[in-house]
Design an enzyme around this catalytic site. Structure first.
Site, PDB file in Angstrom:
ATOM      1  N   GLU A 287       0.829  -1.212   0.000  1.00  0.00           N
ATOM      2  CA  GLU A 287       0.000   0.000   0.000  1.00  0.00           C
ATOM      3  C   GLU A 287       0.855   1.250   0.000  1.00  0.00           C
ATOM      4  O   GLU A 287       0.603   2.210  -0.724  1.00  0.00           O
ATOM      5  CB  GLU A 287      -0.916   0.029   1.236  1.00  0.00           C
ATOM      6  CG  GLU A 287      -1.942  -1.078   1.296  1.00  0.00           C
ATOM      7  CD  GLU A 287      -1.430  -2.324   2.013  1.00  0.00           C
ATOM      8  OE1 GLU A 287      -0.246  -2.680   1.839  1.00  0.00           O
ATOM      9  OE2 GLU A 287      -2.222  -2.940   2.732  1.00  0.00           O
TER      10      GLU A 287
ATOM     11  N   CYS B  87      -2.157  -2.787   7.325  1.00  0.00           N
ATOM     12  CA  CYS B  87      -1.599  -2.569   8.666  1.00  0.00           C
ATOM     13  C   CYS B  87      -1.835  -1.112   9.091  1.00  0.00           C
ATOM     14  O   CYS B  87      -2.163  -0.245   8.271  1.00  0.00           O
ATOM     15  CB  CYS B  87      -0.107  -2.895   8.672  1.00  0.00           C
ATOM     16  SG  CYS B  87       0.919  -1.655   7.875  1.00  0.00           S
TER      17      CYS B  87
HETATM   18  N1  THU Z   1       2.235  -6.287   4.148  1.00  0.00           N
HETATM   19  C1  THU Z   1       1.743  -5.415   3.222  1.00  0.00           C
HETATM   20  O1  THU Z   1       2.253  -5.309   2.110  1.00  0.00           O
HETATM   21  N2  THU Z   1       0.675  -4.659   3.580  1.00  0.00           N
HETATM   22  C2  THU Z   1       0.081  -4.664   4.802  1.00  0.00           C
HETATM   23  O2  THU Z   1      -0.799  -3.862   5.067  1.00  0.00           O
HETATM   24  C3  THU Z   1       0.501  -5.648   5.806  1.00  0.00           C
HETATM   25  C4  THU Z   1       1.672  -6.473   5.469  1.00  0.00           C
HETATM   26  C5  THU Z   1       3.419  -7.071   3.785  1.00  0.00           C
HETATM   27  C6  THU Z   1       4.646  -6.730   4.577  1.00  0.00           C
HETATM   28  C7  THU Z   1       5.451  -7.996   4.467  1.00  0.00           C
HETATM   29  O3  THU Z   1       6.207  -7.950   3.268  1.00  0.00           O
HETATM   30  C8  THU Z   1       4.392  -9.092   4.346  1.00  0.00           C
HETATM   31  O4  THU Z   1       3.180  -8.440   4.019  1.00  0.00           O
HETATM   32  C9  THU Z   1       4.203  -9.896   5.624  1.00  0.00           C
HETATM   33  O5  THU Z   1       3.940  -9.070   6.706  1.00  0.00           O
END
Ligand code: THU
Length: 162
Positions: free
Chosen positions: A75, A112
């Site tokens: 994101e 997140c």
């Molecule tokens: N991740 C995202 O790309 N977006 C989020 O909102 C949460 C987590 C990614 C970060 C990491 O590369 C993988 O997901 C595992 O946490």
């Protein structure tokens, strides 16, 4: 003591076919963005597609690093790309999906807190709400209109701006 309550609201859909054509296309682009994910450590791919008001779609995927905190979520990769390449164009909506190499993702993942906080700042900056579609490859979709429905206590401190 005052007891307060937030009411948040969002819609759910059973599958991509239940969405309008524009939303389906945006989800398809988020899904395509999964291919560019660099996630050798988590093996968890996240893809994002952002619809700009000028018709352009920006995509992004999570980019990991052996120094784990140096990586970035899909994101924020896409949002900061939009900010860097189309700084004055309104972000209308974004679609987010994920795919794991290790297990099946049965429900849409939500972004997140750090990504939601960045979305909140983009909204503040453009003075227009962003619509967010979280979806999973096997079906369910969540559609929230405005980050207030995802992060009601976003940090938006006006006094930091002189
Ligand atoms: N991740 C995202 O790309 N977006 C989020 O909102 C949460 C987590 C990614 C970060 C990491 O590369 C993988 O997901 C595992 O946490």
């Amino acid at each position: 003591m005052d007891q307060k309550t937030f009411i948040i609201s969002y819609q759910t859909f059973h599958n991509l076919n239940a969405l309008n054509q524009e939303d389906q296309s945006l989800c398809n682009l988020a899904e395509k963005a999964l291919d560019s994910s660099y996630s050798p450590y988590s093996k968890f791919r996240v893809g994002t597609a952002i619809q700009l008001a000028n018709g352009i779609v920006i995509t992004g995927s999570n980019q990991e690093n052996v120094a784990y905190p140096s990586g970035l979520c899909a994101e924020r990769v896409a949002l900061f790309t939009a900010g860097a390449t189309h700084p004055n164009v309104v972000i209308e909506k974004m679609a987010i999906t994920a795919r794991s190499e290790d297990f099946e993702i049965a429900r849409p993942i939500a972004s997140c807190g750090a990504c939601l906080q960045v979305m909140a700042e983009f909204e503040q900056r453009q003075k227009k709400e962003i619509e967010v579609l979280f979806y999973c490859l096997n079906g369910q979709i969540i559609n929230a209109k405005g980050i207030k429905n995802l992060l009601p206590f976003a940090f938006v401190e006006d006094r930091l701006v002189k």
